[in-house]
Design an enzyme around this catalytic site. Structure first.
Site, PDB file in Angstrom:
ATOM      1  CG  PHE A 188      55.676  38.902  72.739  1.00 58.22           C
ATOM      2  CD1 PHE A 188      54.932  37.907  72.879  1.00 58.22           C
ATOM      3  CD2 PHE A 188      56.849  38.813  71.690  1.00 58.22           C
ATOM      4  CE1 PHE A 188      55.445  36.499  72.550  1.00 58.22           C
ATOM      5  CE2 PHE A 188      57.352  37.744  71.385  1.00 58.22           C
ATOM      6  CZ  PHE A 188      56.588  36.474  71.681  1.00 58.22           C
ATOM      7  CE  LYS A 212      59.445  50.123  73.283  1.00 54.98           C
ATOM      8  NZ  LYS A 212      58.198  49.382  72.676  1.00 54.98           N
ATOM      9  NE  ARG A 216      55.211  41.747  69.337  1.00 56.71           N
ATOM     10  CZ  ARG A 216      55.704  40.835  68.728  1.00 56.71           C
ATOM     11  NH1 ARG A 216      55.375  40.271  67.789  1.00 56.71           N
ATOM     12  NH2 ARG A 216      57.072  40.744  68.869  1.00 56.71           N
ATOM     13  CB  CYS A 320      64.593  33.999  76.580  1.00 54.40           C
ATOM     14  SG  CYS A 320      64.748  34.255  78.454  1.00 54.40           S
TER      15      CYS A 320
HETATM   16  P1  NAD Z   1      61.433  42.434  69.875  1.00 54.06           P
HETATM   17  O1  NAD Z   1      63.168  42.420  69.935  1.00 54.06           O
HETATM   18  O2  NAD Z   1      60.848  42.480  68.706  1.00 54.06           O
HETATM   19  O3  NAD Z   1      61.096  43.480  70.845  1.00 54.06           O
HETATM   20  C1  NAD Z   1      61.697  43.878  72.026  1.00 54.06           C
HETATM   21  C2  NAD Z   1      61.396  45.259  72.298  1.00 54.06           C
HETATM   22  O4  NAD Z   1      62.455  46.123  71.274  1.00 54.06           O
HETATM   23  C3  NAD Z   1      60.073  46.074  72.167  1.00 54.06           C
HETATM   24  O5  NAD Z   1      59.699  46.767  72.968  1.00 54.06           O
HETATM   25  C4  NAD Z   1      60.010  46.492  70.580  1.00 54.06           C
HETATM   26  O6  NAD Z   1      59.283  47.562  70.553  1.00 54.06           O
HETATM   27  C5  NAD Z   1      61.462  47.169  70.597  1.00 54.06           C
HETATM   28  N1  NAD Z   1      62.012  46.672  69.131  1.00 54.06           N
HETATM   29  C6  NAD Z   1      61.474  45.709  68.302  1.00 54.06           C
HETATM   30  N2  NAD Z   1      62.252  45.545  67.228  1.00 54.06           N
HETATM   31  C7  NAD Z   1      63.142  46.825  67.164  1.00 54.06           C
HETATM   32  C8  NAD Z   1      64.083  47.022  66.416  1.00 54.06           C
HETATM   33  N3  NAD Z   1      64.252  46.793  65.009  1.00 54.06           N
HETATM   34  N4  NAD Z   1      64.624  48.381  66.599  1.00 54.06           N
HETATM   35  C9  NAD Z   1      64.454  49.070  67.810  1.00 54.06           C
HETATM   36  N5  NAD Z   1      63.463  48.432  68.701  1.00 54.06           N
HETATM   37  C10 NAD Z   1      62.956  47.432  68.539  1.00 54.06           C
HETATM   38  O7  NAD Z   1      61.521  40.989  70.966  1.00 54.06           O
HETATM   39  P2  NAD Z   1      60.115  40.139  71.310  1.00 54.06           P
HETATM   40  O8  NAD Z   1      59.540  39.550  69.807  1.00 54.06           O
HETATM   41  O9  NAD Z   1      59.392  41.268  71.935  1.00 54.06           O
HETATM   42  O10 NAD Z   1      60.585  39.051  72.558  1.00 54.06           O
HETATM   43  C11 NAD Z   1      61.179  37.912  71.935  1.00 54.06           C
HETATM   44  C12 NAD Z   1      62.693  37.935  72.053  1.00 54.06           C
HETATM   45  O11 NAD Z   1      62.979  38.434  73.251  1.00 54.06           O
HETATM   46  C13 NAD Z   1      63.306  36.733  71.798  1.00 54.06           C
HETATM   47  O12 NAD Z   1      64.343  36.742  70.793  1.00 54.06           O
HETATM   48  C14 NAD Z   1      63.736  35.966  73.247  1.00 54.06           C
HETATM   49  O13 NAD Z   1      64.738  35.283  73.317  1.00 54.06           O
HETATM   50  C15 NAD Z   1      64.231  37.397  73.858  1.00 54.06           C
HETATM   51  N6  NAD Z   1      64.023  37.374  75.130  1.00 54.06           N
HETATM   52  C16 NAD Z   1      65.367  37.385  75.959  1.00 54.06           C
HETATM   53  C17 NAD Z   1      65.130  37.254  77.321  1.00 54.06           C
HETATM   54  C18 NAD Z   1      66.498  37.222  78.061  1.00 54.06           C
HETATM   55  O14 NAD Z   1      66.339  37.441  79.113  1.00 54.06           O
HETATM   56  N7  NAD Z   1      67.698  36.655  77.167  1.00 54.06           N
HETATM   57  C19 NAD Z   1      64.175  37.004  78.045  1.00 54.06           C
HETATM   58  C20 NAD Z   1      62.719  37.160  77.289  1.00 54.06           C
HETATM   59  C21 NAD Z   1      62.812  37.513  75.893  1.00 54.06           C
END
Ligand code: NAD
Length: 538
Positions: A188, A212, A216, A320
Site C-alpha cells: 500500500f 494485483k 487498500r 521501507c
Molecule cells: P502486506 O504484506 O500487508 O501487503 C502486500 C501485498 O501482499 C498486498 O497486495 C496484500 O494483498 C498481500 N498480502 C498481505 N498479507 C498477505 C498474506 N498473509 N498472504 C498473502 N498475501 C498477502 O504489506 P503492506 O502493509 O501493504 O506494505 C508494508 C510492508 O511492505 C512493510 O513491511 C514495508 O517494509 C514493505 N515494503 C518493502 C519494500 C521493499 O522494497 N523492501 C518497499 C515497500 C514496502
C-alpha cells in the site's frame, strides 16, 4: 493527450469507458470525497483490455486515511475472473513476445510522457487513498516514472552476447528472451512507484503481466493501466485483478505464471517466495526493514539533523527505506535535544492540506499498532523524548494520525527495536564507537538500507565496506538507487536471486538462449555480385 477530466475520481474509479474524454461528471477533486461516500464507486477489474465490474460477492471498503470515510470499494476477484485474466495474458503473450522490440519501446516512450503529463492527477488519487502529502505523492509517481523512462532503453538493455570464432567457422551468441506471463503483487505504501517497478520492465521485455495492486490503494494502478492502454499497449498485455490472500495464492499456483515480483511485509513475502518457488516460478520478494542512520560526531550537524527528521518522519514513516533507527556515536548524542525540537516543528495534517509534512497512517489498525509499539518502548525502559500519540488535527479528528515520536535509550532487546514499526517513530540507540554501531546493525536481521553521516572519508569507506546492508547512503538518508542500478536490499529484507529494476530486473524478466553455429567457409555459396541497393527484405 490531455487528460482534462482526470480529476473526476468518481469517473475513474467506476472505470467508465468515456474516461478522460467526455466525463459526464466533471467533478473537481474537492467535491469528490462526499460523492464517494454516497456512491462508494467500485474499482473495476482490467481484463483483456476492458475495465469490467466484478461479479464478486466479497468487497472491501477503501478509506481515506485522513477521515476514515469510505471513498470506494474493491472486489475480491472470483476464481473465474482470475482465470479469465491469466488466460488473457497467455493469449496476448503469443503476439506481444513477437512484437518488435522497437514497437514495444515506442509504447513505453508514449507511456512515460502520459505519466509525466499527469503526475499531479495521479498524486491526488494517491493522497485520497493512501494519505501521504501531495508533494510526497508526486515523488512517489516520479520515482516510478524514472523506472518507465529506464524501460525505454530496452533496445540496449536486452542485448545478448557474442563470441565469434570459438573454433574454426564456429560462433556462439546469446539471445535474451521473455519468459511468459509474469505477475506483480504490490503493497500500500507506494501506490505508483512499486507497480511501476513491476509491469513496465516485465512488459517491455516482451512478457505479459498480471498485476494485483494493494487492495487498500487500487485507484492509482487503475489510472496507470488506462494510460498504458492509451499509450498503445494491446489488449491482454496487462491484466489487473484485485483481492487478498486468495488472489495471491492463485498467482503462486497458476502454472501459466512464470515469475512473481512481490513487495510488502515479511510474512506475506516469505509465504509467496516459498509457495511460488515450490511451484517452479522465479520469485523476487522485497520485504520489511529496520534502517539505521549512524551519526558520527564529525558530521555536519545541521544537515544531519534535517536529514534524519525528513527520513524518519516523511510519509509518516511508511517507507521501507525510512530511517527508523538512529545510532548516535560518541558525543553526537548531545544533538538529541535539537533533533527533538526540529521534529516538533513538522506539521501533521491531511495530505491534501497546504503545508502538511506528516500525513495519516493507512488505517486505524496501523495507528493502534504503532501506538502500542511506542508504549512497549516506554514499558521496557526507553525514554519518550517526543510523544506523537493523541496529536490533534483540526477538522480531521477521525483520521489515523500519529505525530513524530522519538524514543531514546533504546536497546536491541526491546520490542520497539526488534519490530518494524512502519510509523513516524524514531528509535535512538547510542554507541561509543563506529565498530559498536556496525556490530549492532550487522546483528539486526534486516538489510534493506542504512546511512552514515560523517565528514570523514575514511570513516565512510570503513562503514560501506563493513556494514552488511544492501543499500548504503553516505550523507544520503534514503539511498534508493536510480533505475540504472538495482534495488539491492539484502538479508531479511529480500528473498530471491535477482533484484528489482536495473540490469538485475532485466535478468529477472528474461531467459537466455545460447546458439552455437558452424558455417564452414568452404560451403559459402558463390554468386555473381549484386549491384543494386539492398532493400532489407522488402
Ligand atoms: P502486506 O504484506 O500487508 O501487503 C502486500 C501485498 O501482499 C498486498 O497486495 C496484500 O494483498 C498481500 N498480502 C498481505 N498479507 C498477505 C498474506 N498473509 N498472504 C498473502 N498475501 C498477502 O504489506 P503492506 O502493509 O501493504 O506494505 C508494508 C510492508 O511492505 C512493510 O513491511 C514495508 O517494509 C514493505 N515494503 C518493502 C519494500 C521493499 O522494497 N523492501 C518497499 C515497500 C514496502
Amino acid at each position: 493527450m490531455e487528460y482534462r477530466h482526470f480529476n473526476c475520481i468518481l469517473c475513474l474509479l467506476r472505470g467508465t469507458k468515456a474516461l478522460f474524454r467526455s466525463c459526464p461528471h466533471n467533478y473537481r477533486f474537492s467535491q469528490v470525497v462526499a460523492l464517494h461516500v454516497a456512491a462508494a464507486p467500485t474499482t473495476k477489474l482490467f481484463i483483456d483490455g476492458k475495465f469490467v465490474e466484478s461479479n464478486s460477492s466479497e468487497w472491501l471498503d477503501i478509506h481515506n486515511p485522513a477521515t476514515n470515510e469510505v471513498v470506494g470499494r474493491v472486489p475480491k476477484a472470483t476464481q473465474d475472473e482470475m482465470l479469465a485474466a491469466v488466460d488473457s495474458c497467455s493469449r496476448a503473450y503469443k503476439s506481444w513476445s513477437n512484437t518488435s522490440i522497437l514497437s514495444r519501446q515506442q509504447i513505453f516512450l508514449r507511456y512515460q510522457q502520459l505519466i509525466k503529463d499527469n503526475i499531479k492527477e495521479l498524486a491526488k488519487m494517491i493522497t485520497l487513498e493512501q494519505g501521504k502529502t501531495l508533494a510526497d505523492a508526486e515523488g512517489d509517481v516520479f520515482r516510478g516514472l524514472q523506472v518507465v523512462e529506464h524501460a525505454c532503453s530496452i533496445t540496449s538493455l536486452m542485448l545478448g552476447e557474442t563470441l565469434p570464432s570459438i573454433t574454426r567457422d564456429m560462433d556462439t551468441y546469446t539471445y535474451r528472451l521473455p519468459i511468459g506471463v509474469c505477475a506483480g503483487i504490490a503493497p500500500f505504501n507506494f501506490p505508483a512507484m512499486i507497480p511501476l517497478w513491476m509491469f513496465p520492465i516485465g512488459m517491455v521485455c516482451g512478457n505479459t503481466y498480471l498485476m494485483k495492486p494493494s487492495e487498500r490503494v487500487p485507484g492509482c494502478t487503475m489510472l496507470l493501466a488506462k494510460m498504458l492502454q492509451d499509450a498503445g499497449a494491446p489488449d491482454g498485455t496487462l491484466n489487473i485483478i484485485h483481492g487478498q490472500h486468495a488472489a495471491v495464492n492463485f498467482i503462486c499456483d497458476h502454472p501459466a505464471i512464470k515469475a512473481i515480483s512481490f513487495v510488502g511485509s515479511n510474512p506475506a513475502g516469505e509465504h509467496i517466495y516459498e509457495r511460488g518457488s515450490k511451484n517452479g516460478k522465479r520469485v523476487q520478494s522485497n520485504m520489511g526493514a529496520k534502517n539505521h542512520g549512524v551519526v558520527m560526531p564529525d558530521a555536519s550537524k545541521e544537515n544531519t539533523i534535517n536529514q534524519l527528521v525528513g527520513a524518519a518522519f516523511g510519509a509518516a514513516g511508511q517507507r521501507c527505506m525510512a530511517l527508523s533507527t538512529a545510532i548516535f556515536v560518541g558525543e553526537s548524542r548531545e544533538w538529541l535535544p535539537e533533533l527533538v525540537e526540529r521534529s516538533k516543528s513538522l506539521r501533521v495534517n491531511a495530505g491534501d492540506q497546504p503545508g502538511a509534512d506528516v500525513g495519516p497512517l493507512i488505517s486505524p489498525e496501523a495507528k493502534a499498532r504503532v501506538e502500542s509499539l511506542i508504549q512497549s518502548g516506554v514499558d521496557e525502559g526507553a525514554k519518550l523524548l517526543l510523544d506523537g500519540r493523541n496529536v490533534n488535527v483540526k477538522g480531521y479528528e477521525n483520521g489515523n494520525f500519529v505525530g513524530p515520536t522519538i524514543l531514546s535509550n533504546v536497546s536491541p532487546s526491546m520490542t520497539c527495536y526488534k519490530e518494524e514499526i512502519f510509523g513516524p517513530v524514531l528509535v535512538v540507540l547510542e554507541a561509543d564507537s563506529l565498530d559498536e554501531a556496525i556490530s549492532v546493525i550487522n546483528n539486526n536481521p534486516y538489510g534493506n538500507g542504512t546511512a552514515i553521516f560523517t565528514t570523514n572519508g575514511a570513516t565512510a569507506r570503513k562503514y560501506t565496506h563493513e556494514v552488511d546492508v544492501g543499500q548504503i547512503g553516505v550523507n544520503v538518508p534514503i539511498p534508493v538507487p536510480l533505475p540504472m542500478f538495482s534495488f539491492t536490499g539484502s538479508r531479511g529484507s529480500f528473498r530471491g536471486d535477482t533484484n528489482f529494476y536495473g540490469k538485475q530486473g532485466i535478468q529477472f524478466y528474461t531467459q537466455i538462449k545460447t546458439v552455437t553455429s558452424q558455417w564452414k567457409a568452404e560451403d559459402a555459396t558463390v554468386t555473381s555480385p549484386a549491384v543494386t541497393m539492398p532493400t532489407m527484405g522488402r
